[in-house]
Scaffold this active site. Sequence first.
Site, mmCIF file in Angstrom:
data_model
loop_
_atom_site.group_PDB
_atom_site.id
_atom_site.type_symbol
_atom_site.label_atom_id
_atom_site.label_comp_id
_atom_site.label_asym_id
_atom_site.label_seq_id
_atom_site.Cartn_x
_atom_site.Cartn_y
_atom_site.Cartn_z
ATOM 1 N N ALA A 19 46.711 45.822 40.243
ATOM 2 C CA ALA A 19 47.889 45.958 39.314
ATOM 3 C C ALA A 19 48.392 44.189 39.259
ATOM 4 O O ALA A 19 49.417 44.099 38.829
ATOM 5 C CB ALA A 19 48.964 46.698 39.688
ATOM 6 N N ASP A 69 48.974 34.174 47.334
ATOM 7 C CA ASP A 69 49.341 35.486 47.674
ATOM 8 C C ASP A 69 49.501 35.630 49.193
ATOM 9 O O ASP A 69 50.381 36.312 49.501
ATOM 10 C CB ASP A 69 48.239 36.375 47.182
ATOM 11 C CG ASP A 69 47.880 36.326 45.599
ATOM 12 O OD1 ASP A 69 48.927 35.631 44.963
ATOM 13 O OD2 ASP A 69 46.878 36.707 45.106
HETATM 14 C C1 GLA Z 1 45.402 35.840 41.903
HETATM 15 C C2 GLA Z 1 44.813 34.847 42.923
HETATM 16 C C3 GLA Z 1 45.878 33.847 43.173
HETATM 17 C C4 GLA Z 1 46.193 33.081 41.774
HETATM 18 C C5 GLA Z 1 46.590 34.364 40.904
HETATM 19 C C6 GLA Z 1 46.685 33.489 39.352
HETATM 20 O O1 GLA Z 1 46.465 36.776 42.176
HETATM 21 O O2 GLA Z 1 44.850 35.636 44.138
HETATM 22 O O3 GLA Z 1 45.444 32.981 44.074
HETATM 23 O O4 GLA Z 1 45.186 32.202 41.566
HETATM 24 O O5 GLA Z 1 45.621 35.142 40.692
HETATM 25 O O6 GLA Z 1 48.076 32.691 39.436
#
Ligand code: GLA
Length: 393
Positions: free
Chosen positions: A131, A180
């Site tokens: 999600a 993240d």
């Molecule tokens: C995913 C990746 C992150 C980032 C986002 C887009 O969540 O895990 O590192 O690149 O996409 O911003």
Amino acid sequence: MLSVMTDTVSDIPREMHEAFRQLFGAHARVFRAPGRVNLIGEHTDYNDGFVMPAAIDRSVWAAVSPRSDKHLVVRSTNFTDSVEIDLDKEDSRAARHWSDYVHGVAVMLRQAGHCLRGANLLIRGDVPIGAGLSSSAAVEVATALALMGNSGVSVDRVELAKLCRRAENEFVGARVGIMDQFISCMAQAGHALCLDCRSLQHRALPVPRDVSLVICNTMVTHELAGNEYNTRRAECEEGVRLLSRSLPGIRALRDVTPEQLQRHASELPTTILKRCRHVVLENARVCDAAAALDRGDLAAFGRLMRESHQSLRADYEVSCAELDLMVALTEKQEGVYGARMTGGGFGGCTVSLVRSDATAEFQRAVSAAYSAKTGLEPQIWVSSAAAGAGEVE
Ligand code: GLA
């Protein structure tokens, strides 16, 4: 992890202790790592740029107890199977299984020179899977803390974020950026984090008290997004390669200003130009958004969120019909400062900044309108900006 809408956060560690005792007959230590929303700064992290995520009140928990052998026995309350990993096995590989995130973290901890004890592990999460709320980073960070706690190992938080990202890049094979794992490790309650993904310098920005983060799950999962994600990365790298013929000093799109991009636009094929334009302008938007939050200008912050979404839709092409619809519906509501897709895209969630006294009506109206248009029942919830990962007493 599967979403369990009825759980209250405080019940989960207790339930995990009980489930662990039943499965493994031992007392466990329990560690928690949160998922995240990103307020602004999408697809900028792997371009050495800026992001502004906040941790959410959905998490992954890892319960752990030591074993006398050098094995990890891994169970999850979200799945039925059990996995056994031999820590001494040299040529371990990903198995395209949920346990890869656990396994990858163990491999990276060992590669970093840490001596790991065998462990029984039980993983549980209420961050919806696929999600765009970083359930995988939460699994990695919770697992890493559990394995470290079980082995008496300590690792600096920034190093831990890097190590968990390496697990995903090198073991699982997803070329994600640092955002993240970083926010899951470093978040502060009540704050978003403005992060420079090159230097890893970061600044906590208080989320105003009378404002809520509202997460709307379109219920469209982003399972097919992996290839597209890696394609976008490659397109950005190609942009850097082409632009560096005229701008020899650049290492990443982070180094290109909006003016420079405009001046050299004709040197890029249309698609590459669109990808570069998103990243270059999105970096500028994150800096503007941080300044707007500093001066309490939520209207400006909301405008930047809106621009970010339009750029992700038209230039970066990572949105989808359901995300666009959700953003359009949310923006019609009373008390909304701004809304955008959050995370990698192709489905998943939007994040809206909403005046706290307007959230109940927002939930009701958006849910009804989205269901009427799509036939899908969205999950909509108000999240606090939560604290980063740690052991649960
Ligand atoms: C995913 C990746 C992150 C980032 C986002 C887009 O969540 O895990 O590192 O690149 O996409 O911003």
